[in-house]
Design a protein around this motif. Sequence first.
Motif, PDB file in Angstrom:
ATOM      1  N   TYR A  36      -2.472  32.639   3.385  1.00 39.24           N
ATOM      2  CA  TYR A  36      -3.237  31.802   2.733  1.00 39.24           C
ATOM      3  C   TYR A  36      -4.395  31.357   4.005  1.00 39.24           C
ATOM      4  CZ  TYR A  36       1.021  29.343   0.458  1.00 39.24           C
ATOM      5  OH  TYR A  36       1.649  29.114  -0.717  1.00 39.24           O
ATOM      6  N   ALA A  44      -4.794  23.137   0.106  1.00 39.96           N
ATOM      7  CA  ALA A  44      -3.406  23.650  -0.911  1.00 39.96           C
ATOM      8  C   ALA A  44      -2.286  22.713  -0.082  1.00 39.96           C
ATOM      9  CB  ALA A  44      -2.958  25.210   0.150  1.00 39.96           C
ATOM     10  N   ARG A  47      -3.160  20.364  -3.168  1.00 43.07           N
ATOM     11  CA  ARG A  47      -3.144  21.372  -4.499  1.00 43.07           C
ATOM     12  C   ARG A  47      -1.496  20.732  -4.742  1.00 43.07           C
ATOM     13  NH1 ARG A  47      -7.636  23.326  -3.566  1.00 43.07           N
ATOM     14  NH2 ARG A  47      -6.187  25.477  -1.903  1.00 43.07           N
ATOM     15  N   LEU A  48      -0.468  21.365  -3.487  1.00 45.55           N
ATOM     16  CA  LEU A  48       0.926  21.536  -4.081  1.00 45.55           C
ATOM     17  C   LEU A  48       1.387  20.207  -4.159  1.00 45.55           C
ATOM     18  CD1 LEU A  48       3.419  22.989  -4.164  1.00 45.55           C
ATOM     19  CD2 LEU A  48       3.911  22.285  -1.812  1.00 45.55           C
ATOM     20  N   TYR A  62      -3.939  16.275 -11.110  1.00 44.95           N
ATOM     21  CA  TYR A  62      -3.679  17.679 -10.507  1.00 44.95           C
ATOM     22  C   TYR A  62      -3.662  17.582 -11.761  1.00 44.95           C
ATOM     23  CZ  TYR A  62      -2.980  22.437 -10.483  1.00 44.95           C
ATOM     24  OH  TYR A  62      -3.039  23.397 -10.289  1.00 44.95           O
ATOM     25  N   ARG A  66      -7.192  19.837 -12.293  1.00 43.45           N
ATOM     26  CA  ARG A  66      -7.480  21.036 -12.042  1.00 43.45           C
ATOM     27  C   ARG A  66      -7.144  21.528 -13.438  1.00 43.45           C
ATOM     28  NH1 ARG A  66      -8.676  24.255  -8.025  1.00 43.45           N
ATOM     29  NH2 ARG A  66      -7.618  26.179  -8.015  1.00 43.45           N
ATOM     30  N   ARG A  74      -1.969  31.094 -11.781  1.00 39.74           N
ATOM     31  CA  ARG A  74      -2.211  31.253 -10.810  1.00 39.74           C
ATOM     32  C   ARG A  74      -1.932  31.472  -9.359  1.00 39.74           C
ATOM     33  NH1 ARG A  74      -6.360  26.264 -12.163  1.00 39.74           N
ATOM     34  NH2 ARG A  74      -4.963  25.234 -12.989  1.00 39.74           N
ATOM     35  N   HIS A  75      -0.431  32.418  -9.702  1.00 39.23           N
ATOM     36  CA  HIS A  75       0.082  32.815  -8.688  1.00 39.23           C
ATOM     37  C   HIS A  75       0.027  34.547  -8.470  1.00 39.23           C
ATOM     38  CE1 HIS A  75       1.807  28.509  -7.649  1.00 39.23           C
ATOM     39  NE2 HIS A  75       1.853  29.449  -6.411  1.00 39.23           N
ATOM     40  N   PHE A  78      -1.063  36.398  -5.829  1.00 41.13           N
ATOM     41  CA  PHE A  78      -0.734  36.791  -4.692  1.00 41.13           C
ATOM     42  C   PHE A  78       0.675  37.260  -4.840  1.00 41.13           C
ATOM     43  CE2 PHE A  78      -2.420  33.213  -5.207  1.00 41.13           C
ATOM     44  CZ  PHE A  78      -3.440  32.835  -4.039  1.00 41.13           C
ATOM     45  N   TRP A  88       9.550  30.868   0.815  1.00 42.91           N
ATOM     46  CA  TRP A  88       8.813  30.050  -0.026  1.00 42.91           C
ATOM     47  C   TRP A  88       9.956  28.467   0.705  1.00 42.91           C
ATOM     48  CZ3 TRP A  88       9.117  25.931  -3.002  1.00 42.91           C
ATOM     49  CH2 TRP A  88       7.808  25.268  -3.313  1.00 42.91           C
ATOM     50  N   SER A 117      10.312  28.022  -8.415  1.00 42.83           N
ATOM     51  CA  SER A 117      10.492  29.803  -6.580  1.00 42.83           C
ATOM     52  C   SER A 117      10.678  30.966  -7.314  1.00 42.83           C
ATOM     53  CB  SER A 117      10.265  29.677  -5.507  1.00 42.83           C
ATOM     54  OG  SER A 117      11.875  29.003  -5.985  1.00 42.83           O
TER      55      SER A 117
HETATM   56  C1  HEM Z   1       7.832  31.390  -4.975  1.00 39.72           C
HETATM   57  C2  HEM Z   1       7.158  31.582  -3.108  1.00 39.72           C
HETATM   58  C3  HEM Z   1       5.339  31.376  -3.493  1.00 39.72           C
HETATM   59  C4  HEM Z   1       3.741  31.220  -2.648  1.00 39.72           C
HETATM   60  C5  HEM Z   1       4.580  32.931  -1.794  1.00 39.72           C
HETATM   61  C6  HEM Z   1       3.230  31.265  -3.286  1.00 39.72           C
HETATM   62  C7  HEM Z   1       1.932  31.330  -2.465  1.00 39.72           C
HETATM   63  C8  HEM Z   1       0.571  29.989  -3.035  1.00 39.72           C
HETATM   64  C9  HEM Z   1      -0.388  30.651  -2.260  1.00 39.72           C
HETATM   65  C10 HEM Z   1      -1.292  31.067  -2.120  1.00 39.72           C
HETATM   66  C11 HEM Z   1      -0.907  29.375  -3.052  1.00 39.72           C
HETATM   67  C12 HEM Z   1      -2.653  29.793  -3.411  1.00 39.72           C
HETATM   68  C13 HEM Z   1      -3.299  28.515  -2.237  1.00 39.72           C
HETATM   69  C14 HEM Z   1      -4.145  28.069  -2.755  1.00 39.72           C
HETATM   70  O1  HEM Z   1      -3.815  26.456  -3.675  1.00 39.72           O
HETATM   71  O2  HEM Z   1      -5.258  27.135  -2.265  1.00 39.72           O
HETATM   72  C15 HEM Z   1      -1.085  28.851  -3.883  1.00 39.72           C
HETATM   73  C16 HEM Z   1      -1.337  27.709  -4.985  1.00 39.72           C
HETATM   74  C17 HEM Z   1      -0.216  27.102  -5.207  1.00 39.72           C
HETATM   75  N1  HEM Z   1       0.963  26.851  -6.075  1.00 39.72           N
HETATM   76 FE1  HEM Z   1       1.854  28.499  -4.771  1.00 39.72          FE
HETATM   77  N2  HEM Z   1       3.500  29.604  -4.455  1.00 39.72           N
HETATM   78  C18 HEM Z   1       4.933  29.768  -4.291  1.00 39.72           C
HETATM   79  C19 HEM Z   1       5.845  29.034  -5.005  1.00 39.72           C
HETATM   80  C20 HEM Z   1       5.075  27.786  -5.808  1.00 39.72           C
HETATM   81  C21 HEM Z   1       6.120  26.732  -6.366  1.00 39.72           C
HETATM   82  C22 HEM Z   1       8.322  27.071  -6.252  1.00 39.72           C
HETATM   83  C23 HEM Z   1       5.730  25.744  -6.297  1.00 39.72           C
HETATM   84  C24 HEM Z   1       5.412  24.528  -7.201  1.00 39.72           C
HETATM   85  C25 HEM Z   1       7.234  24.080  -6.750  1.00 39.72           C
HETATM   86  C26 HEM Z   1       4.087  26.063  -6.315  1.00 39.72           C
HETATM   87  C27 HEM Z   1       3.004  25.782  -6.677  1.00 39.72           C
HETATM   88  C28 HEM Z   1       1.433  26.017  -6.160  1.00 39.72           C
HETATM   89  C29 HEM Z   1       0.449  25.103  -6.681  1.00 39.72           C
HETATM   90  C30 HEM Z   1       0.863  24.019  -7.539  1.00 39.72           C
HETATM   91  C31 HEM Z   1      -1.074  25.913  -6.420  1.00 39.72           C
HETATM   92  C32 HEM Z   1      -2.010  25.387  -6.772  1.00 39.72           C
HETATM   93  C33 HEM Z   1      -2.750  26.029  -7.989  1.00 39.72           C
HETATM   94  C34 HEM Z   1      -4.191  25.433  -7.673  1.00 39.72           C
HETATM   95  O3  HEM Z   1      -4.390  24.654  -8.597  1.00 39.72           O
HETATM   96  O4  HEM Z   1      -5.193  26.700  -8.494  1.00 39.72           O
HETATM   97  N3  HEM Z   1       4.074  27.209  -5.712  1.00 39.72           N
HETATM   98  N4  HEM Z   1       0.451  29.296  -3.942  1.00 39.72           N
END
Ligand code: HEM
Length: 124
Positions: A36, A44, A47-48, A62, A66, A74-75, A78, A88, A117
Motif C-alpha cells: 500500500y 484504501a 474503499r474497504l 461503494y 466504484r 481488483r486484487h 497484487f 491480512w 480472504s
Molecule cells: C487476502 C489478503 C488481501 C490483500 C493482501 C489485499 C490487498 C489489497 C490491496 C493492496 C488493495 C489496494 C488498495 C486500494 O484500494 O488502494 C486492496 C483493495 C481492496 N481490498 Fe483487499 N486485500 C486482501 C483481502 C481483502 C478482503 C478479504 C477484502 C474484503 C473483505 C478486501 C477488500 C478490498 C476492497 C473493497 C478494495 C478496494 C477495491 C477497489 O475499489 O479498487 N481485500 N486490497
Amino acid sequence: MDEAQVYAAIGEDGFVRLVGAFYRQVPGDDILGPMYPPAELAGAESRLRDFLVGRFGGPAHYIERRGHPRLRMRHAPFTITPAARDRWLHLMTRALDEVQLTPTADAVLRAFFADVSTMMINHP
Ligand code: HEM
C-alpha cells in the motif's frame, strides 16, 4: 443473524472503528505495508469501509463510487500468497478483537473475512 443485519447492529461507527483499527496496523506490517503506497492508505481505508457497509446492509456508497466490486479481479495486480492472506486475516482478527462489536456481528464478520480472504489468494 443475517448478513444484512450487521449494519443495523453496529452502524457506520462499527465499520469506521473496525477498518480504522485494521489500517492502523498496515503501514508497519512487513508483508502488507509495502503493498500500500502511503499516499493510497486513506483511500484504501475508505474503499474497504464503504464496501463492507454496503455488503452488510448499509448505504451502497461503494457501488455508487466504484461499480460492481469484482474483488478477485481488483486484487489481481497484487501478489496474494497464502502467507499474505494469513497476515491480512491476522490483522483483521486483531482489529475485531480491539473494537468489540456485538457478538453476533463479530461472528458473522469473522466467518466472512476468513472465506473472502481465502478467495483472494492468486499466487502459490
Ligand atoms: C487476502 C489478503 C488481501 C490483500 C493482501 C489485499 C490487498 C489489497 C490491496 C493492496 C488493495 C489496494 C488498495 C486500494 O484500494 O488502494 C486492496 C483493495 C481492496 N481490498 Fe483487499 N486485500 C486482501 C483481502 C481483502 C478482503 C478479504 C477484502 C474484503 C473483505 C478486501 C477488500 C478490498 C476492497 C473493497 C478494495 C478496494 C477495491 C477497489 O475499489 O479498487 N481485500 N486490497
